[in-house]
Design a protein around this motif. Structure first.
Motif, short mmCIF file in Angstrom:
data_model
loop_
_atom_site.label_atom_id
_atom_site.label_comp_id
_atom_site.label_asym_id
_atom_site.label_seq_id
_atom_site.Cartn_x
_atom_site.Cartn_y
_atom_site.Cartn_z
N PRO A 173 26.47 153.89 92.43
CA PRO A 173 26.39 154.56 93.74
C PRO A 173 27.73 154.91 94.38
CG PRO A 173 25.62 152.29 93.88
CD PRO A 173 25.79 152.59 92.43
N THR A 174 28.84 154.29 93.98
CA THR A 174 30.11 154.65 94.62
C THR A 174 31.12 155.25 93.63
OG1 THR A 174 31.38 152.58 94.37
CG2 THR A 174 29.73 152.65 96.13
N CYS A 175 30.66 155.47 92.38
CA CYS A 175 31.47 156.16 91.37
C CYS A 175 32.73 155.39 90.93
CB CYS A 175 31.86 157.56 91.81
SG CYS A 175 30.43 158.57 92.22
N ALA A 176 32.72 154.07 91.11
CA ALA A 176 33.81 153.25 90.56
C ALA A 176 33.20 151.99 89.94
CB ALA A 176 34.81 152.87 91.65
N PHE A 177 33.97 151.36 89.06
CA PHE A 177 33.38 150.27 88.26
C PHE A 177 32.99 149.05 89.10
CE2 PHE A 177 35.74 146.37 87.19
CZ PHE A 177 36.87 146.54 87.97
N LYS A 178 33.50 148.97 90.33
CA LYS A 178 33.17 147.80 91.15
C LYS A 178 31.66 147.71 91.43
CE LYS A 178 37.74 146.80 92.70
NZ LYS A 178 38.47 147.88 91.95
N ASP A 179 30.95 148.83 91.30
CA ASP A 179 29.49 148.80 91.44
C ASP A 179 28.85 147.87 90.41
OD1 ASP A 179 29.32 150.66 93.54
OD2 ASP A 179 29.33 152.35 92.15
N MET A 180 29.42 147.77 89.23
CA MET A 180 28.82 146.96 88.17
C MET A 180 28.62 145.52 88.65
SD MET A 180 28.36 149.11 85.77
CE MET A 180 27.75 148.00 84.51
N ALA A 181 29.59 145.00 89.40
CA ALA A 181 29.46 143.63 89.91
C ALA A 181 28.83 143.61 91.30
CB ALA A 181 30.84 142.96 89.96
N LEU A 182 29.20 144.57 92.15
CA LEU A 182 28.76 144.47 93.55
C LEU A 182 27.32 144.90 93.77
CD1 LEU A 182 32.13 145.26 95.26
CD2 LEU A 182 30.72 143.23 95.65
N GLN A 183 26.69 145.50 92.78
CA GLN A 183 25.26 145.75 92.90
C GLN A 183 24.46 144.47 92.68
OE1 GLN A 183 23.13 148.47 93.75
NE2 GLN A 183 25.06 149.07 94.68
N ILE A 184 25.00 143.56 91.90
CA ILE A 184 24.22 142.34 91.60
C ILE A 184 24.68 141.12 92.41
CG2 ILE A 184 25.54 141.68 89.53
CD1 ILE A 184 22.78 140.84 88.31
N LEU A 185 25.95 141.09 92.82
CA LEU A 185 26.45 139.91 93.54
C LEU A 185 25.61 139.54 94.77
CD1 LEU A 185 28.70 137.72 93.96
CD2 LEU A 185 29.80 139.38 95.46
N PRO A 186 25.21 140.50 95.63
CA PRO A 186 24.42 140.11 96.80
C PRO A 186 23.11 139.41 96.42
CG PRO A 186 25.17 142.37 97.00
CD PRO A 186 25.49 141.93 95.60
N ARG A 187 22.54 139.83 95.30
CA ARG A 187 21.29 139.22 94.86
C ARG A 187 21.55 137.81 94.33
NH1 ARG A 187 18.27 144.06 94.67
NH2 ARG A 187 19.81 145.72 94.94
N LEU A 188 22.65 137.63 93.60
CA LEU A 188 23.00 136.29 93.12
C LEU A 188 23.29 135.37 94.31
CD1 LEU A 188 25.41 137.28 90.17
CD2 LEU A 188 23.03 136.54 89.98
N LEU A 189 23.94 135.92 95.33
CA LEU A 189 24.25 135.12 96.52
C LEU A 189 22.99 134.71 97.28
CD1 LEU A 189 27.37 136.73 98.28
CD2 LEU A 189 27.08 134.33 97.67
N SER A 190 22.05 135.64 97.42
CA SER A 190 20.81 135.33 98.14
C SER A 190 20.06 134.20 97.45
CB SER A 190 19.88 136.54 98.18
OG SER A 190 20.36 137.47 99.10
N VAL A 191 19.94 134.31 96.12
CA VAL A 191 19.24 133.26 95.37
C VAL A 191 20.01 131.94 95.50
CG1 VAL A 191 18.52 132.50 93.06
CG2 VAL A 191 18.24 134.89 93.72
N SER A 192 21.33 131.99 95.42
CA SER A 192 22.16 130.78 95.53
C SER A 192 21.98 130.11 96.88
CB SER A 192 23.63 131.11 95.31
OG SER A 192 23.82 131.65 94.02
N ALA A 193 21.91 130.92 97.95
CA ALA A 193 21.75 130.37 99.30
C ALA A 193 20.40 129.63 99.38
CB ALA A 193 21.84 131.47 100.34
N LYS A 194 19.37 130.25 98.86
CA LYS A 194 18.04 129.62 98.90
C LYS A 194 18.03 128.31 98.16
CE LYS A 194 14.81 133.38 99.39
NZ LYS A 194 15.00 134.52 98.49
N LYS A 195 18.62 128.32 96.95
CA LYS A 195 18.64 127.10 96.13
C LYS A 195 19.35 125.96 96.83
CE LYS A 195 18.56 128.89 91.55
NZ LYS A 195 17.21 128.33 91.39
N ASN A 196 20.39 126.29 97.58
CA ASN A 196 21.17 125.25 98.23
C ASN A 196 20.72 125.03 99.67
OD1 ASN A 196 23.57 124.45 96.26
ND2 ASN A 196 23.07 126.61 95.97
#
Ligand SMILES: *Cc1c(COP(=O)(O)O)cnc(C)c1O
Length: 497
Positions: A108-131
């Motif tokens: 969505p932003t035409c740079a490689f940082k999307d590869m990580a930043l599209q999934i990081l928020p989801r990993l963070l949400s799950v991590s917050a719930k677990k903890n």
């Protein structure tokens, strides 16, 4: 599968704990306790899978306390549903029999940082719930361009999160500014700062550590967090595309399973190339890791001499996302190549802090030189490379990718190594259209913000990526700017605290 700090083996966290915390208390970075491996059989099986299934396999090996279902949801949320062009997050273009380009800019932003930043928020949400961390997570970002927009897109409308981005008013490109000012989503905020990137960054740091702000935030049931590139949750998704690229080359019969390939990576903070190193450690047959820098060549000197020295001039170059003097993720490599010795890493980082330099022991230097080739490329050479790659292959590259092409060429000239090379392309040429136009000798007509992109499109016939083309019709939602001292006020006002 737990995580330890690069500066203290006793600082042990679960995967979700490491992602949630980001940085260890004593300043170290989290790394997996042991690096998991992909057997030949698994790699072979991986070849037949699509990107999401490959991602699930790799992530599953690292995210010890995530269920298969949680990983499935994170991966499909990030990489399907049209977020990436044709739902292909990391396609390869073949230029000749030994040169392949891994295109990481179809998000969505035409740079490689999307590869990580599209999934990081989801990993963070799950991590917050677990903890069992409740309340809203407020992500603060200081950006010099690419990260801010990619983080805004990644966190946009993710439940339980807010994101506020600060950028230097005169320190980002016009396209980057427009990308951020037109950001959509109900949980986003953007503010320009009358200052440079350092002002933004130190302003954000102050907000993070201000005790009275923390108190007000807590009363409102919110917490600050960051999305910067030292979080393991940003590095891990980057390992996936190296595994996937290798599998694609096998699947397309460009190589046989087991053949080694080299990878060339345009490098700034050392995140992307470190992910390639971890992929190699997992068992992906990768030969040389080619580390490409621009005129800010602190890494080139480091790999040549074993001395990291940040006491040098900083240059603004045509590849701004690589204008960095402290490559934070290098700390993880020092840990891995130094026999996972936290004491040693701590001493090196203390020297960097106090003297701005450190020297690694001779054995470590030898191991570095064995794994990596490092080189650098001037702005003039960057432009010449954009031109020659277009002339030779009719293939359009941006300024960052051009640095990798040039350093790859330097490597080929310096050795008899004939392994095939995967060159990592980190941004669409249209994101840096004015520089690319200049490189190709094109004149943009008129003052219009999109004139360089139009000129580029006319000359090359390469379509403008949809996210950039769509900017034309977007409404500016954020036009606030403040002095550095006003950043905390913007945060309080936006959050209503
Ligand atoms: C961030 C960035 C880089 C540098 O990547 P690191 O992981 O920091 O080494 C290179 N190219 C582009 C376009 C970027 O946005």
């Amino acid at each position: 599968m737990n995580y330890i700090s690069t500066r203290d083996k006793k600082a042990v966290r679960t995967a979700s704990g490491a992602i949630l915390q980001g940085l260890s208390a004593e300043g170290g970075l989290f790394v997996p306790e042991t690096v998991p491996t992909l057997s030949d059989e698994e790699l072979s099986r991986c070849c037949a899978l699509d990107y999401c299934a490959r991602a699930r396999l790799v992530l599953g090996k690292f995210l010890g306390d995530f269920s298969g279902e949680e990983i499935f949801d994170c991966v499909s949320g990030a990489y399907t549903g049209g977020r990436f062009e044709n739902d292909l997050p990391a396609p390869i273009s073949k230029l000749d029999d030994s040169t392949y380009v891994l295109e990481l800019w179809h998000g969505p932003t035409c740079a490689f940082k999307d590869m990580a930043l599209q999934i990081l928020p989801r990993l963070l949400s799950v991590s917050a719930k677990k903890n069992r961390q409740e309340g809203e997570v407020v992500i603060l970002v200081a950006t010099s361009g690419d990260t801010g927009k990619a983080a805004l897109e990644g966190f946009r409308d993710v439940p339980g999160t807010r994101i506020l981005v600060f950028y230097p008013e005169d320190g980002v490109s016009e396209i980057q500014k427009l990308q951020m000012r037109t950001q959509e989503g109900e949980n986003v905020g953007v503010c320009a700062v009358r200052g440079n990137f350092d002002d933004c960054q130190s302003g954000v740091k102050e907000i993070f550590t201000d005790p009275s702000l923390a108190q007000r935030l807590e009363r409102a049931g919110k917490r600050f967090s960051s999305a910067n590139s030292i979080n393991w949750g940003r590095l891990l998704p980057q390992i996936v595309y190296y595994v996937s690229a290798y599998c694609d080359l096998v699947q397309n019969e460009e190589i046989a399973l087991g053949d080694e390939i080299n990878v060339a990576v345009p490098t700034g903070n050392f995140g992307n190339i470190l992910a390639a190193y971890y992929a190699k450690r997992m068992g992906v047959p990768i030969g040389k890791l080619i580390c490409a820098s621009n005129r800010n060549n602190v890494l080139t000197d480091f790999f040549a001499s074993g001395v990291y020295d940040r006491n040098r001039d900083f240059f603004a170059t045509l590849s701004p996302s690589m204008d960095i003097l402290i490559s934070s993720n290098l700390e993880r490599l020092l840990f891995e190549l130094g026999g996972r010795d936290g004491e040693q890493v701590r001493a090196l980082m203390a020297a960097l802090q106090s003297e701005g330099r450190y020297a690694v022991p001779p054995q470590m230097k030898a191991r570095m030189q064995d794994e990596f080739f490092a080189g650098c490329c001037s702005d003039e050479k960057t432009k010449a490379t954009i031109r020659s790659v277009f002339e030779q292959y009719c293939y359009l590259i941006d300024t960052h990718t051009a640095v990798a092409f040039d350093v790859c060429e330097q490597y080929r000239r310096s050795t008899p190594d004939e392994r095939k090379t995967l060159i990592v392309s980190t941004a669409s040429a249209y994101k840096f259209a004015d520089s690319v136009c200049e490189a190709l000798g094109l004149e943009a007509e008129g003052e219009d913000l999109f004139a360089p992109a139009d000129a580029l499109c006319r000359h090359t016939g390469v379509a403008v990526p949809q996210p950039i083309a769509a900017l034309r019709g977007k409404t500016v939602r954020f036009s606030r700017s403040c002095e550095r001292g006003g950043m905390a006020g913007f945060v309080c006002e936006t959050l209503g605290i």
